[in-house]
Scaffold this active site. Structure first.
Site, short mmCIF file in Angstrom:
data_model
loop_
_atom_site.label_atom_id
_atom_site.label_comp_id
_atom_site.label_asym_id
_atom_site.label_seq_id
_atom_site.Cartn_x
_atom_site.Cartn_y
_atom_site.Cartn_z
N ASP A 77 7.58 3.26 -5.23
CA ASP A 77 7.38 2.36 -6.36
C ASP A 77 8.44 2.59 -7.43
O ASP A 77 8.60 3.72 -7.91
CB ASP A 77 5.98 2.59 -6.95
CG ASP A 77 5.56 1.51 -7.91
OD1 ASP A 77 6.28 0.51 -8.04
OD2 ASP A 77 4.50 1.67 -8.52
N ASP A 78 9.17 1.54 -7.77
CA ASP A 78 10.18 1.61 -8.83
C ASP A 78 11.34 2.52 -8.44
O ASP A 78 11.98 3.11 -9.32
CB ASP A 78 9.56 2.11 -10.15
CG ASP A 78 9.45 0.98 -11.18
OD1 ASP A 78 9.52 -0.19 -10.77
OD2 ASP A 78 9.27 1.28 -12.37
N CYS A 108 6.36 -5.39 -10.17
CA CYS A 108 5.39 -4.79 -9.26
C CYS A 108 4.57 -5.80 -8.45
O CYS A 108 4.66 -5.87 -7.24
CB CYS A 108 4.46 -3.88 -10.05
SG CYS A 108 3.98 -2.42 -9.14
N HIS A 142 -2.36 -3.09 -6.47
CA HIS A 142 -1.82 -3.87 -7.60
C HIS A 142 -1.69 -5.36 -7.30
O HIS A 142 -0.76 -6.02 -7.76
CB HIS A 142 -0.47 -3.30 -8.07
CG HIS A 142 -0.25 -3.54 -9.54
ND1 HIS A 142 0.91 -3.17 -10.19
CD2 HIS A 142 -1.04 -4.14 -10.49
CE1 HIS A 142 0.82 -3.50 -11.47
NE2 HIS A 142 -0.35 -4.09 -11.67
#
Length: 239
Positions: A34-35, A74, A131
């Site tokens: 993530d990221d 996201c 998410h």
């Protein structure tokens, strides 16, 4: 046990139709960070980065150097990953906040690659970050996963997190990446007769970064980092 590790919704869409009908159907382990910037791995030569396990995946697998996400935020990125569609088609154009948008999420009527594999006889598990909606109707088990251990929202604590397991939210002790990995190993062991899909969605290296395990911190404890060049190569090019 055969393992296939891949990332990218377009690639997923291409392979699903082939492996779902194969006589010898492979088990699939899908690792998702993530990221994480595309250059944030030691394999690509950054002198400060120590990522031996990711580097091994690069060496033993395929490196897709011309692959992109349509919306680098996201929730729309994850929606595109699951469906091979634009987030704007699905009404997901920014990260989903359960406080701001409690009824926003991935419509369970939307076809996902996980559903296609479930229809082909796969047992599917999602461990980690979702998410794509916190309401029950957006639960991962509504979109092709049979098992979920993780968190429906976007954030969590790096250490001693709260996770949903078997429909119940519990507090776990330890570092989040280690806890998710332990649950992933349990899923593989429980379903090793296959065929199975394991989506292991880490929150790391998304902020907040600290605390981390001592072994992970040790290579950087006394590091004087090299400051990135603000004029990143190939960023300003003629169209």
């Amino acid at each position: 046990m055969t393992r296939v590790t891949f990332a990218g919704s377009l690639f997923a869409a291409m392979v699903v139709s082939q492996i779902a009908c194969a006589d010898d159907r492979p088990n699939i382990v899908f690792l998702y960070t993530d990221d994480q910037a595309p250059t944030a791995v030691g394999y690509l030569g950054h002198p400060n980065l120590k990522t031996p396990n990711i580097d091994r995946i690069f060496r033993e697998g395929a490196h897709l150097s011309n692959s992109f996400v349509t919306t680098p935020v996201c929730s729309p990125a994850r929606a595109g990953l699951m469906t091979s569609r634009y987030g704007s088609e699905l009404g997901i154009t920014d990260w989903i906040s359960p406080q701001r948008e409690p009824e926003l999420g991935l419509d369970p009527e939307t076809t996902t690659w996980a559903e296609l594999l479930a229809d082909a006889g796969y047992t599917n598990g999602l461990i980690g970050k979702w998410h794509l909606g916190t309401a029950d109707r957006f639960h991962p088990t509504k979109t092709g996963y049979h098992h979920f251990t993780g968190f429906r929202g976007g954030g969590n604590r790096p250490r001693d997190p709260q996770l949903e397991r078997d429909g119940t939210v519990e507090k776990f002790s330890g570092f989040l990446p280690d806890i998710l990995t332990d649950h992933a190993i349990e899923f593989v062991q429980r379903n090793q007769s296959g065929p199975f899909v394991l989506s292991l969605h880490f929150r790391a290296p998304h902020a907040p970064w600290l605390p981390v395990a001592d072994d992970d911190w040790a290579p950087y404890e006394h590091l004087d980092p090299e400051i990135p060049d603000p004029d990143y190569p190939k960023l300003d090019v003629a169209l």
